[in-house]
Design a protein around this motif. Structure first.
Motif, mmCIF file in Angstrom:
data_model
loop_
_atom_site.group_PDB
_atom_site.id
_atom_site.type_symbol
_atom_site.label_atom_id
_atom_site.label_comp_id
_atom_site.label_asym_id
_atom_site.label_seq_id
_atom_site.Cartn_x
_atom_site.Cartn_y
_atom_site.Cartn_z
ATOM 1 N N GLY A 1 109.169 3.112 9.997
ATOM 2 C CA GLY A 1 108.226 2.019 9.917
ATOM 3 C C GLY A 1 108.155 1.260 11.232
ATOM 4 O O GLY A 1 107.066 0.891 11.703
ATOM 5 N N LEU A 2 109.316 1.055 11.849
ATOM 6 C CA LEU A 2 109.364 0.375 13.146
ATOM 7 C C LEU A 2 108.708 1.229 14.228
ATOM 8 O O LEU A 2 107.938 0.716 15.053
ATOM 9 C CB LEU A 2 110.813 0.068 13.513
ATOM 10 C CG LEU A 2 111.039 -0.545 14.897
ATOM 11 C CD1 LEU A 2 110.338 -1.889 15.023
ATOM 12 C CD2 LEU A 2 112.529 -0.696 15.168
ATOM 13 N N LEU A 3 108.990 2.528 14.227
ATOM 14 C CA LEU A 3 108.379 3.410 15.228
ATOM 15 C C LEU A 3 106.856 3.431 15.091
ATOM 16 O O LEU A 3 106.141 3.455 16.096
ATOM 17 C CB LEU A 3 108.946 4.825 15.093
ATOM 18 C CG LEU A 3 110.424 5.003 15.464
ATOM 19 C CD1 LEU A 3 110.853 6.459 15.249
ATOM 20 C CD2 LEU A 3 110.689 4.587 16.914
ATOM 21 N N LEU A 4 106.362 3.398 13.867
ATOM 22 C CA LEU A 4 104.915 3.348 13.653
ATOM 23 C C LEU A 4 104.320 2.063 14.227
ATOM 24 O O LEU A 4 103.263 2.087 14.866
ATOM 25 C CB LEU A 4 104.602 3.447 12.162
ATOM 26 C CG LEU A 4 104.698 4.841 11.533
ATOM 27 C CD1 LEU A 4 104.658 4.743 10.008
ATOM 28 C CD2 LEU A 4 103.575 5.739 12.036
ATOM 29 N N GLN A 5 105.007 0.936 14.011
ATOM 30 C CA GLN A 5 104.536 -0.335 14.565
ATOM 31 C C GLN A 5 104.495 -0.283 16.085
ATOM 32 O O GLN A 5 103.531 -0.743 16.724
ATOM 33 C CB GLN A 5 105.444 -1.467 14.108
ATOM 34 C CG GLN A 5 105.351 -1.813 12.633
ATOM 35 C CD GLN A 5 106.327 -2.900 12.247
ATOM 36 O OE1 GLN A 5 106.684 -3.746 13.064
ATOM 37 N NE2 GLN A 5 106.792 -2.879 11.008
#
Length: 225
Positions: free
Chosen positions: A182-186
């Motif tokens: 989720g963080l990498l997507l952000q």
């Protein structure tokens, strides 16, 4: 941003020559979200090491931002890594005697950033990642997911152009793995280029492009909307 032309990499293991990469050519654009997958021994980590300028003992040509980086010395490669790449590994590689803040500060130390500024930036990132109450904890006092977030903060603290992740969920439970991606997507939505290695095909759903290796060669290279 990245262009590899006919990259081959061989090494000796138990007196046998291993051909880890065989004439690999590819281009990665700024803002890409790329998964590199394949069976164990297919060359995934070798390719990531070349892309991240951690391994320069290869045959072929590598261009970063249109600049050929072959034959640069170790100091020049270290500077390139420190300024443009952030690395997330499955084993975290945190220094046990340092606190979370001190671990995150390290890349800024090598950039010559002053102590107070290093500390401030490290603290801010750790708070963003939900570790505001763990700033002075050492790795042994943190869970696996918390250690991974410290490692992520360390990878991000220099504001790199590219984030490279080698099997980043290998030591995480399902919930922590979802949080990581989720963080990498952000970060990707904010313009960061993400390249990650995984043997888990389920994780490739996060990527917009999947490169599959087999026996040191690119078997498939598929882009998704």
């Amino acid at each position: 941003m990245i262009k590899l032309q006919n990259i081959s990499r061989s090494y000796t293991l138990n007196q046998q020559i291993v051909h880890a990469l065989k004439n690999v050519s590819l281009e990665i654009s700024a803002g890409d979200f790329v998964a590199i997958t394949g069976k164990s021994g297919s060359g995934k980590s070798s390719l990531l090491s070349v892309i991240g300028c951690m391994d320069s003992d290869f045959v072929g040509d590598y261009y970063y931002d249109q600049q050929r980086i072959n034959q640069r010395n170790e100091d020049e490669l270290a500077q390139l890594r420190n300024q443009h790449f952030g690395f997330i590994f499955q084993h975290f590689f945190l220094i046990n005697r340092l606190t979370a803040v001190q671990n995150v500060e390290l890349p800024l130390y090598y950039q010559g950033v002053e102590h107070d500024q290093r500390k401030l930036r490290a603290q801010q990132l750790l708070r963003v990642l939900g570790l505001g109450d763990r700033l002075t904890h050492k790795p042994s006092q943190l869970s696996g997911g918390q250690q991974q977030r410290v490692a992520i903060a360390r990878a991000l603290v220099t504001n790199p152009d590219i984030i490279l992740a080698d099997e980043p969920t290998a030591n995480l439970d399902h919930h922590a793995a979802q949080q990581l991606f989720g963080l990498l997507l952000q970060l990707n939505q904010r313009g960061k280029t993400i390249i990650f290695v995984t043997h888990d095909l389920a994780l490739t759903r996060y990527a917009r492009r999947v490169i599959q290796l087999d026996n040191g060669r690119i078997e498939k290279d598929e882009a998704y909307a």
